[in-house]
Scaffold this active site. Structure first.
Site, PDB file in Angstrom:
ATOM      1  N   LYS A   1     110.164  17.181  37.955  1.00 44.36           N
ATOM      2  CA  LYS A   1     110.732  15.838  38.116  1.00 44.36           C
ATOM      3  C   LYS A   1     109.977  15.095  39.208  1.00 44.36           C
ATOM      4  O   LYS A   1     109.422  15.711  40.112  1.00 44.36           O
ATOM      5  CB  LYS A   1     112.200  15.954  38.544  1.00 44.36           C
ATOM      6  CG  LYS A   1     113.155  16.396  37.470  1.00 44.36           C
ATOM      7  CD  LYS A   1     114.573  16.467  38.022  1.00 44.36           C
ATOM      8  CE  LYS A   1     115.552  16.934  36.957  1.00 44.36           C
ATOM      9  NZ  LYS A   1     115.693  16.026  35.814  1.00 44.36           N
TER      10      LYS A   1
ATOM     11  N   ARG B   1     120.610  22.757  28.344  1.00 44.36           N
ATOM     12  CA  ARG B   1     120.990  23.135  26.982  1.00 44.36           C
ATOM     13  C   ARG B   1     120.584  24.575  26.647  1.00 44.36           C
ATOM     14  O   ARG B   1     121.196  25.204  25.801  1.00 44.36           O
ATOM     15  CB  ARG B   1     120.404  22.118  25.986  1.00 44.36           C
ATOM     16  CG  ARG B   1     118.912  22.072  25.951  1.00 44.36           C
ATOM     17  CD  ARG B   1     118.369  20.789  25.308  1.00 44.36           C
ATOM     18  NE  ARG B   1     118.500  19.624  26.205  1.00 44.36           N
ATOM     19  CZ  ARG B   1     118.158  18.388  25.867  1.00 44.36           C
ATOM     20  NH1 ARG B   1     117.694  18.130  24.659  1.00 44.36           N
ATOM     21  NH2 ARG B   1     118.296  17.396  26.729  1.00 44.36           N
TER      22      ARG B   1
HETATM   23  N1  BES Z   1     120.046  17.715  35.028  1.00 45.87           N
HETATM   24  C1  BES Z   1     119.284  16.829  34.241  1.00 45.87           C
HETATM   25  C2  BES Z   1     120.072  15.597  33.798  1.00 45.87           C
HETATM   26  C3  BES Z   1     120.476  14.642  34.887  1.00 45.87           C
HETATM   27  C4  BES Z   1     119.649  13.625  35.296  1.00 45.87           C
HETATM   28  C5  BES Z   1     121.735  14.735  35.463  1.00 45.87           C
HETATM   29  C6  BES Z   1     120.051  12.746  36.282  1.00 45.87           C
HETATM   30  C7  BES Z   1     122.142  13.861  36.454  1.00 45.87           C
HETATM   31  C8  BES Z   1     121.290  12.863  36.857  1.00 45.87           C
HETATM   32  C9  BES Z   1     118.785  17.545  32.987  1.00 45.87           C
HETATM   33  O1  BES Z   1     118.494  18.887  33.134  1.00 45.87           O
HETATM   34  C10 BES Z   1     117.516  16.884  32.581  1.00 45.87           C
HETATM   35  O2  BES Z   1     116.578  16.962  33.310  1.00 45.87           O
HETATM   36  N2  BES Z   1     117.529  16.237  31.423  1.00 45.87           N
HETATM   37  C11 BES Z   1     116.379  15.570  30.931  1.00 45.87           C
HETATM   38  C12 BES Z   1     116.267  15.867  29.467  1.00 45.87           C
HETATM   39  C13 BES Z   1     114.937  15.510  28.862  1.00 45.87           C
HETATM   40  C14 BES Z   1     113.825  16.315  29.488  1.00 45.87           C
HETATM   41  C15 BES Z   1     114.992  15.748  27.373  1.00 45.87           C
HETATM   42  C16 BES Z   1     116.556  14.083  31.193  1.00 45.87           C
HETATM   43  O3  BES Z   1     117.676  13.593  31.160  1.00 45.87           O
HETATM   44  O4  BES Z   1     115.559  13.431  31.467  1.00 45.87           O
HETATM   45 MN    MN Z   2     116.536  19.212  33.842  1.00 44.08          MN
END
Ligand code: BES
Ligand code: MN
Ligand code: ZN
Length: 504
Positions: free
Chosen positions: A284, A358
């Site tokens: 990230k 997931r």
């Molecule tokens: N934990 C994150 C989702 C999230 C983002 C929760 C911001 C709270 C605040 C999750 O694991 C994630 O990174 N999801 C990705 C999915 C994508 C890579 C398909 C996302 O939301 O960008």
């Molecule tokens: Mn994630």
């Protein structure tokens, strides 16, 4: 926080502050009279509109032991539970700000409030008790006081030691019952908030498992923790894949609350327990990454809800399932493009290591349906940033393959103030997660990210007919400025407790 419920009238109750709930309608007629009768300064009314959550302070000469501070707490029209919730929360916040120890609520009009808001006095009392704890909550356990010892110690020791429901009159019994229940739910929600607020270096997967064990000790239910070896034996390939980059072992925790009599239903609650989500090799951006300490909010909520159900003695069996690990990049981490085999046997192409929630939920859902065959399965997860784009920080995304379950969750959201909004599970969306090389792909690309994540989870419920998925990415941990509270909210504890009660 200790609780006292008394028929004795508020004006003469021993407290540091007495809260008078005032509706906009009664403001002109009643509030002045009330203050006058208490011997308090009516000047407080000058700028007070009695909107829900507004608090004004009035004072009276210290007389013996009764409260010298009067909080006027606005309840707006006073026709919704939320009005009372907001008022009690704001009054508690004020009391903490002023470092008060004993807060008394004047409940002499409880019968009238109940009628107006179409709630039983018992329910209203529970709402008030929950809200006071919510407003009094502070996350200060990581402050040492080393910089300014005296100041720090002072502020740490004052978080409202006692809550008094005064002037309960004939409603005393009902109010006592409700307030006791509200204290339980409130304290479980505070415990959930603590877990979510704890940063990665203070909360590993093993720590989270330990928190569940402690909840089990408080609530008197059984807790089993699977270690890495057991997780490997069970072939939980999703959880193991996410854990590959970690220096710390994964855990899989099972909480099992069985009621005293025959259970009316068996409900499995599954919570995402990613103790820190760096994204893994699909790292990230630095901006905001620290918020990912909250990526175990689903798990914390499940722990809080199971404890609350147990301590309330609800007549349903509740099984809490928490897969947990952090998601880190390293030489041993899983790589984008890897294909893994989950516990179900379904293979997954990991196109993006940041879609890790997931993967661990997949195994937990498989375990839930295979091992327990529950009547209902509900998972909660901070699953997608896309859900925040769609619904913001106030509301969670809801998916269900059962209209009755969706309806119940919606109604519980309305009643508890932790609202959910349903999104579709139409099959067209499954196209987004097709893989050329495996059974399914873990990331669905840019559009409808919240829905494709739900479609992914749906593949792992093994045809279960009553499943719901709640994406709490927004309301679990609102970003600064996104909501009134910054940091963990404990979202979902009240929602689930209300839902579980609907089967009671
Ligand atoms: N934990 C994150 C989702 C999230 C983002 C929760 C911001 C709270 C605040 C999750 O694991 C994630 O990174 N999801 C990705 C999915 C994508 C890579 C398909 C996302 O939301 O960008
Ligand atoms: Mn994630
Ligand atoms: Zn995550």
């Amino acid at each position: 926080m200790r609780l006292t419920v008394t028929a004795k009238e508020g004006g003469s109750t021993k407290a540091d502050a007495l809260v008078l709930f005032v509706s906009a309608k009664d403001l002109k007629k009643e509030a002045g009279k009330l203050l006058k009768n208490l011997g308090a300064d009516e000047g407080a009314l000058h700028d007070f509109k009695a909107s829900a959550g507004e608090v004004a302070l009035a004072y009276r000469p210290a007389s013996g032991k009764s409260a010298s501070r009067i909080f006027l707490a606005g309840i707006g029209d006073g026709d919704k539970a939320d009005d009372y919730r907001k008022a009690a929360e704001a009054a508690a916040r004020k009391a903490v700000e002023l470092k008060l120890d004993v807060l008394a609520l004047d409940c002499s009009a409880a019968g009238q409030w109940a009628k107006q808001s179409k709630r039983k006095p018992e329910e209203l009392a529970a709402i008030l008790a929950e809200a006071v704890q919510y407003g009094a909550y502070r996350f200060d356990r990581l402050k040492s006081g080393k910089l300014d010892k005296k100041k720090e110690e002072e502020s740490r020791s004052k978080k409202i030691g006692e809550l008094v429901f005064a002037g309960c009159g004939e409603q005393r019994e009902a109010i006592e019952k409700g307030a006791n229940a509200g204290m339980i739910v409130g304290s479980c929600q505070s415990a959930t908030r603590d877990l979510v607020n704890l940063p990665g270096n203070h909360l590993s997967a093993e720590d989270l498992a330990r928190a569940a064990v402690e909840a089990g000790e408080r609530g008197g239910f059984e807790v089993t923790v699977f270690d890495k070896q057991k997780i490997t034996e069970l072939k939980m390939g999703g959880l193991l894949a996410v854990n590959k980059g970690s220096e710390q072992p994964p855990t899989f925790t099972i909480m099992d609350y069985k009621p005293a009599g025959k259970a009316k239903k068996t409900i499995a609650l599954v919570g995402k327990g990613v103790t820190f989500d760096s994204g893994g090799i699909s790292l990230k951006p630095a901006q905001g990454m620290e918020e990912m300490k909250s990526d175990m909010a689903g798990a914390a909520c499940v722990i809080g809800a199971v404890e609350a159900a147990a301590r309330l003695g609800l007549p349903v069996r509740v099984i809490g399932l928490v897969p947990s690990t952090d998601n880190m990049p390293s030489g041993s981490a899983q790589k984008p493009g890897d294909v893994i085999t989950t516990m179900s046997g379904i293979t997954v192409e990991v196109g993006n290591t940041d879609a890790e929630g997931r993967l661990i939920l997949a195994d937990a859902l498989t375990y839930a349906s295979q091992e327990y065959n529950p009547d209902v399965i509900i998972d909660l997860a901070t699953l997608t940033g896309a859900c925040i784009v769609a619904l913001g920080y106030q509301v969670a995304g809801l998916f269900s393959n059962d209209d009755d379950l969706a309806e119940r969750l919606y109604e519980s959201g309305q009643a508890s103030g932790e609202r959910v909004w349903r999104l579709p599970l139409w099959d067209e969306y499954a196209e987004l997660i097709k893989s050329d090389v495996a059974d399914v792909h873990n990331s669905g690309g840019r559009g409808a990210g919240t829905i494709s994540a739900a479609k992914f989870l749906e593949k792992f419920i093994d045809g279960h007919k009553r499943w719901a998925h709640v994406d709490i990415a927004g309301p679990a941990f609102p970003a600064k400025g996104g909501a009134k509270v910054s940091g963990a909210t404990g979202f979902g504890v009240r929602l689930l407790v209300d839902l579980l009660k609907s089967w009671s």
